[in-house]
Design an enzyme around this catalytic site. Structure first.
Site, short mmCIF file in Angstrom:
data_model
loop_
_atom_site.label_atom_id
_atom_site.label_comp_id
_atom_site.label_asym_id
_atom_site.label_seq_id
_atom_site.Cartn_x
_atom_site.Cartn_y
_atom_site.Cartn_z
N LYS A 72 0.76 -1.34 0.00
CA LYS A 72 0.01 -0.06 -0.04
C LYS A 72 0.83 1.37 0.03
O LYS A 72 0.59 2.26 -0.53
CB LYS A 72 -1.08 -0.03 1.06
CG LYS A 72 -2.24 -0.81 1.08
CD LYS A 72 -3.15 -0.80 2.25
CE LYS A 72 -4.42 -1.50 2.01
NZ LYS A 72 -5.12 -1.31 3.20
N ASP A 108 -10.21 3.27 1.38
CA ASP A 108 -10.39 2.52 2.60
C ASP A 108 -10.98 3.69 3.57
O ASP A 108 -11.93 3.31 4.55
CB ASP A 108 -9.18 2.33 3.34
CG ASP A 108 -8.72 0.76 3.17
OD1 ASP A 108 -9.56 0.08 2.65
OD2 ASP A 108 -7.45 0.88 3.35
P1 NAP Z 1 -0.85 -2.83 10.96
O1 NAP Z 1 -0.29 -2.03 9.90
O2 NAP Z 1 -0.07 -4.19 11.21
O3 NAP Z 1 -1.01 -2.30 12.36
C1 NAP Z 1 -1.48 -2.97 13.67
C2 NAP Z 1 -1.56 -1.91 14.86
O4 NAP Z 1 -2.15 -2.71 15.86
C3 NAP Z 1 -0.20 -1.32 14.95
O5 NAP Z 1 -0.07 -0.18 15.45
C4 NAP Z 1 0.32 -2.50 16.17
O6 NAP Z 1 1.20 -2.06 17.10
C5 NAP Z 1 -1.05 -2.69 16.81
N1 NAP Z 1 -1.15 -4.02 17.66
C6 NAP Z 1 -1.16 -5.16 17.27
N2 NAP Z 1 -1.09 -5.95 18.13
C7 NAP Z 1 -1.48 -5.30 19.38
C8 NAP Z 1 -1.47 -5.94 20.58
N3 NAP Z 1 -1.52 -6.96 21.01
N4 NAP Z 1 -1.99 -4.84 21.48
C9 NAP Z 1 -1.90 -3.54 21.16
N5 NAP Z 1 -1.59 -3.03 19.83
C10 NAP Z 1 -1.17 -3.89 18.89
O7 NAP Z 1 -2.40 -3.46 10.58
P2 NAP Z 1 -3.41 -2.67 9.55
O8 NAP Z 1 -3.48 -2.93 8.42
O9 NAP Z 1 -3.59 -1.29 10.19
O10 NAP Z 1 -4.84 -3.58 10.22
C11 NAP Z 1 -5.28 -3.48 11.43
C12 NAP Z 1 -6.41 -4.21 11.71
O11 NAP Z 1 -7.47 -3.63 10.82
C13 NAP Z 1 -6.36 -5.69 11.10
O12 NAP Z 1 -7.15 -6.45 12.04
C14 NAP Z 1 -6.97 -5.73 9.73
O13 NAP Z 1 -7.59 -6.89 9.27
C15 NAP Z 1 -8.19 -4.58 10.05
N6 NAP Z 1 -8.20 -3.76 8.77
C16 NAP Z 1 -9.79 -4.07 8.32
C17 NAP Z 1 -10.15 -3.39 7.20
C18 NAP Z 1 -11.67 -3.43 6.67
O14 NAP Z 1 -11.91 -3.16 5.43
N7 NAP Z 1 -12.55 -3.87 7.71
C19 NAP Z 1 -9.41 -2.59 6.41
C20 NAP Z 1 -8.00 -2.61 6.75
C21 NAP Z 1 -7.80 -3.13 7.98
P3 NAP Z 1 2.74 -2.18 16.92
O15 NAP Z 1 3.21 -1.37 15.77
O16 NAP Z 1 3.43 -1.77 18.02
O17 NAP Z 1 3.05 -3.56 16.64
#
Ligand code: NAP
Length: 289
Positions: A72, A108
């Site tokens: 992305k 998004d």
């Molecule tokens: P990402 O870039 O990997 O970011 C994840 C975030 O969550 C980071 O800030 C990470 O912190 C934090 N995190 C991970 N594990 C954690 C924990 N145990 N406790 C506290 N914080 C934690 O992922 P993303 O792309 O942003 O996606 C995040 C979520 O949104 C996923 O579940 C994804 O499936 C969902 N999503 C849904 C849609 C939709 O269309 N519905 C679209 C996009 C994403 P660190 O950086 O410190 O690891």
């Protein structure tokens, strides 16, 4: 089974991994419903192959595609045009071919906003609390800024990442007030929250008993708060179930997924409308299997 011919136009999604993407399910359902000679294909593309994949897509006439993790951000310098919104978010998830090359935007944000827009709120009085600082949190912040939220409170577990996240919005043209906070401050933050959004993977399948916010803390939310989880497997998550128990309005991630996809399909097909209900039903059916 749809007949594929030399005239069939190609759409798709690139990612690594991409095998589990649900986008083909909803897009191919919409294409079938509209009786169009298109197909939407998942393409596994390694980060090192991104530029080659784009050149190949151009050579074979791919009409457009989605980009998911880890492409992305990396795709931005490879595009001829990037929408101002995608530049603000720092991520492109939808790409299409123009006479001069590839263009990209971020749907998004539109997907995130879609279920919120039908809920009446004085958004300029709302403090939004965003859990996480990853890619999805960036789209959510842009969405909250578009809503005109009074303040966006970013909560993360790594304070360096939280500070960098907040600093990255300093030059954004979006009107946005963002403040950095840590997880331990939630007891003070939650009573002020009008919107609480989980942008972490905590609670996602297979860890379905986990919640980013405990039952005790969720009780601190005002009753009129909206609790939004971007996760769509399971649907609802433990987080949303706890929020429902205290009587808040809840939104799951399925609608965001459907609406970001619908926004992309409109661009590729150059249509004002696409069958959103067909896309949603196809996803629900697929997830229930
Ligand atoms: P990402 O870039 O990997 O970011 C994840 C975030 O969550 C980071 O800030 C990470 O912190 C934090 N995190 C991970 N594990 C954690 C924990 N145990 N406790 C506290 N914080 C934690 O992922 P993303 O792309 O942003 O996606 C995040 C979520 O949104 C996923 O579940 C994804 O499936 C969902 N999503 C849904 C849609 C939709 O269309 N519905 C679209 C996009 C994403 P660190 O950086 O410190 O690891």
């Amino acid at each position: 089974m749809k007949e594929i011919t030399g005239k069939t136009r190609i759409l798709g999604i690139i990612g690594d991994p991409v095998e589990h993407s649900l986008s083909p399910v909803m897009h191919n359902a919409a294409i079938a419903h509209l009786n169009l000679d298109y197909i939407y294909v998942p393409f596994p593309v390694k980060p090192t192959d991104l530029a080659t994949a784009l050149a190949g897509f151009e050579a074979v006439g791919v009409v457009g595609f989605n980009a998911t993790i880890p492409h992305k951000q990396a795709i931005i310098p490879l595009l001829q045009e990037v929408s101002p919104l995608a530049r603000s978010v720092g991520a492109v998830n939808t790409v299409w071919r123009t006479p001069t090359g590839w263009a990209g935007t971020n749907t998004d944000v539109e997907g995130f906003l879609a279920p919120l827009l039908s809920i009446p709120r004085q958004w300029h009085q709302i403090k939004a609390v965003v859990l996480g600082t990853g890619g999805a949190a960036r789209a959510v912040v842009a969405g909250c800024a578009q809503l005109g939220c009074q303040e966006i409170i970013i909560v993360g577990r790594n304070q360096e990442k939280v500070a960098a996240f907040v600093a990255s919005w300093a030059l954004s043209p979006l009107p946005v007030t963002i403040t950095p906070h840590n997880w331990e401050e939630l007891p003070q933050i939650l009573p002020q929250a009008g919107l609480l959004v989980n942008c972490t993977p905590v609670g996602m399948h297979p860890h379905i008993d986990a919640s980013p916010v405990s039952a005790d803390l969720i009780q601190l939310l005002p009753p009129e708060a909206i609790v939004y989880d971007l996760i769509y497997t399971p649907c609802p998550t433990q987080f949303l179930q706890l929020a429902q128990e205290v009587g808040t309005t809840t939104i799951d991630g399925l609608e965001m997924l459907v609406c970001q996809g619908a926004a992309g399909l409109k661009i590729w097909l150059q249509r004002e409308t696409v069958p959103v209900t067909v896309m949603r039903d196809a996803l629900i059916q697929h997830l229930m299997r």
